[in-house]
Design a protein around this motif. Structure first.
Motif, PDB file in Angstrom:
ATOM      1  N   LYS A 218       0.843  -1.202   0.000  1.00 48.50           N
ATOM      2  CA  LYS A 218       0.000   0.000   0.000  1.00 48.50           C
ATOM      3  C   LYS A 218       0.881   1.256   0.000  1.00 48.50           C
ATOM      4  N   TYR A 219       1.947   1.233   0.786  1.00 48.57           N
ATOM      5  CA  TYR A 219       2.911   2.330   0.850  1.00 48.57           C
ATOM      6  C   TYR A 219       3.495   2.601  -0.540  1.00 48.57           C
ATOM      7  N   GLU A 220       3.896   1.535  -1.233  1.00 53.18           N
ATOM      8  CA  GLU A 220       4.460   1.670  -2.581  1.00 53.18           C
ATOM      9  C   GLU A 220       3.419   2.213  -3.573  1.00 53.18           C
ATOM     10  N   ARG A 221       2.156   1.773  -3.443  1.00 49.59           N
ATOM     11  CA  ARG A 221       1.093   2.281  -4.317  1.00 49.59           C
ATOM     12  C   ARG A 221       0.851   3.772  -4.067  1.00 49.59           C
ATOM     13  N   MET A 222       0.912   4.177  -2.806  1.00 53.80           N
ATOM     14  CA  MET A 222       0.737   5.594  -2.476  1.00 53.80           C
ATOM     15  C   MET A 222       1.842   6.433  -3.109  1.00 53.80           C
ATOM     16  N   LEU A 223       3.077   5.949  -3.014  1.00 52.06           N
ATOM     17  CA  LEU A 223       4.207   6.677  -3.582  1.00 52.06           C
ATOM     18  C   LEU A 223       4.071   6.777  -5.101  1.00 52.06           C
ATOM     19  N   ALA A 224       3.646   5.695  -5.740  1.00 50.55           N
ATOM     20  CA  ALA A 224       3.447   5.706  -7.197  1.00 50.55           C
ATOM     21  C   ALA A 224       2.341   6.694  -7.573  1.00 50.55           C
ATOM     22  N   ALA A 225       1.269   6.744  -6.785  1.00 50.72           N
ATOM     23  CA  ALA A 225       0.158   7.669  -7.060  1.00 50.72           C
ATOM     24  C   ALA A 225       0.601   9.123  -6.931  1.00 50.72           C
TER      25      ALA A 225
ATOM     26  N   GLY B 228      -0.712  11.384   3.017  1.00 50.46           N
ATOM     27  CA  GLY B 228       0.238  11.180   1.929  1.00 50.46           C
ATOM     28  C   GLY B 228       1.615  10.844   2.464  1.00 50.46           C
ATOM     29  N   LEU B 229       2.585  10.768   1.561  1.00 54.15           N
ATOM     30  CA  LEU B 229       3.973  10.493   1.925  1.00 54.15           C
ATOM     31  C   LEU B 229       4.784  11.767   1.719  1.00 54.15           C
ATOM     32  N   LEU B 230       5.600  12.101   2.718  1.00 52.16           N
ATOM     33  CA  LEU B 230       6.364  13.337   2.686  1.00 52.16           C
ATOM     34  C   LEU B 230       7.856  13.083   2.778  1.00 52.16           C
TER      35      LEU B 230
ATOM     36  N   ARG C 213      13.705   7.320   4.098  1.00 58.57           N
ATOM     37  CA  ARG C 213      12.381   6.749   3.790  1.00 58.57           C
ATOM     38  C   ARG C 213      11.346   7.865   3.820  1.00 58.57           C
ATOM     39  N   TRP C 214      10.337   7.695   2.999  1.00 57.90           N
ATOM     40  CA  TRP C 214       9.236   8.654   2.983  1.00 57.90           C
ATOM     41  C   TRP C 214       8.457   8.545   4.289  1.00 57.90           C
ATOM     42  N   HIS C 215       8.068   9.683   4.834  1.00 54.59           N
ATOM     43  CA  HIS C 215       7.289   9.712   6.073  1.00 54.59           C
ATOM     44  C   HIS C 215       5.802   9.596   5.742  1.00 54.59           C
ATOM     45  N   VAL C 216       5.093   8.765   6.495  1.00 54.10           N
ATOM     46  CA  VAL C 216       3.654   8.618   6.307  1.00 54.10           C
ATOM     47  C   VAL C 216       2.990   9.749   7.086  1.00 54.10           C
TER      48      VAL C 216
ATOM     49  N   CYS D 233       7.505  13.700  -3.097  1.00 54.49           N
ATOM     50  CA  CYS D 233       6.837  14.207  -1.893  1.00 54.49           C
ATOM     51  C   CYS D 233       5.464  14.779  -2.257  1.00 54.49           C
ATOM     52  N   ALA D 234       4.503  14.614  -1.361  1.00 55.44           N
ATOM     53  CA  ALA D 234       3.146  15.118  -1.599  1.00 55.44           C
ATOM     54  C   ALA D 234       3.083  16.645  -1.514  1.00 55.44           C
ATOM     55  N   ILE D 235       4.118  17.283  -0.950  1.00 55.77           N
ATOM     56  CA  ILE D 235       4.115  18.736  -0.810  1.00 55.77           C
ATOM     57  C   ILE D 235       5.063  19.412  -1.788  1.00 55.77           C
ATOM     58  N   CYS D 236       6.304  18.955  -1.822  1.00 51.05           N
ATOM     59  CA  CYS D 236       7.321  19.598  -2.663  1.00 51.05           C
ATOM     60  C   CYS D 236       7.747  18.653  -3.799  1.00 51.05           C
ATOM     61  N   PRO D 237       8.588  19.121  -4.709  1.00 57.02           N
ATOM     62  CA  PRO D 237       8.982  18.260  -5.830  1.00 57.02           C
ATOM     63  C   PRO D 237      10.120  17.276  -5.528  1.00 57.02           C
ATOM     64  N   ALA D 238      10.472  17.082  -4.254  1.00 53.95           N
ATOM     65  CA  ALA D 238      11.589  16.192  -3.910  1.00 53.95           C
ATOM     66  C   ALA D 238      11.312  14.761  -4.347  1.00 53.95           C
ATOM     67  N   THR D 239      12.306  14.161  -5.011  1.00 60.50           N
ATOM     68  CA  THR D 239      12.185  12.766  -5.445  1.00 60.50           C
ATOM     69  C   THR D 239      12.989  11.822  -4.549  1.00 60.50           C
TER      70      THR D 239
END
Length: 173
Positions: free
Chosen positions: A96-103, A136-138, A122-125, A108-114
């Motif tokens: 689910k975490y990987e699907r969220m990141l792909a979506a 989202g993931l930040l 790791r991305w923060h939930v 990042c859900a806020i900035c353009p950081a890849t």
């Protein structure tokens, strides 16, 4: 008759000799690791988060600390530990975490950081601390920023107004 394996363990531990009446007490102090198959003292096992049951009457994991430490170093152990963390804290698994990141387009859900950055990279939930709903993931920076702004939209808007009031025109992207 007292099990010879238990007597051997007790003698190596410099504990007093056991009488047949003490056999139950000795067994209560020992547990067999499901990985290395050794019988060890209970303090050589981590506490279990599973509820008490006949199979888990000691409240301990069935894998000794040494075996568990080695398992956690393996790729399977790392993934298992990550899945447990995600499930316990957010109610999701790694898939689910990987699907969220792909979506989110892998950023990042806020900035353009890849890249997530931070100590663990790791991305923060990001989630609502009152309802538990995942937003989202930040990246590490955005997660820290909204944490310092106390997840308060009014403070965030105030910070945005402050920054935009003092921005130099050529800094705007």
């Amino acid at each position: 008759m007292i099990d010879q394996e238990i007597l051997g363990i007790v003698s190596r531990m410099n504990l007093p000799e056991l009488s047949p009446e003490d056999e139950g007490d000795a067994r209560a102090m020992l547990l067999k690791c499901t990985t290395c198959k050794e019988i060890k003292m209970l303090d050589e096992f981590c506490s279990s988060r599973r509820p008490w049951s006949v199979r888990n009457r000691h409240g301990k994991n069935h894998q000794c600390k040494a075996c568990n430490k080695e398992y956690r170093k393996t790729p399977e152990g790392k993934l298992s530990r990550r899945n447990v963390h995600l499930k316990m804290n957010y109610g999701i698994d790694q898939a689910k975490y990987e699907r969220m990141l792909a979506a989110q387009g892998g950023k990042c859900a806020i900035c353009p950081a890849t890249e997530p950055g931070g100590k663990w990279n790791r991305w923060h939930v990001d989630h609502d601390h009152d309802t538990g709903e995942i937003r989202g993931l930040l990246c590490n920076g955005c997660n820290i920023a909204i944490g310092h702004l106390r997840h308060n939209p009014a403070i965030m808007l105030s910070a945005m107004k402050y920054i935009t009031k003092h921005i130099v025109p050529d800094m705007i992207e």
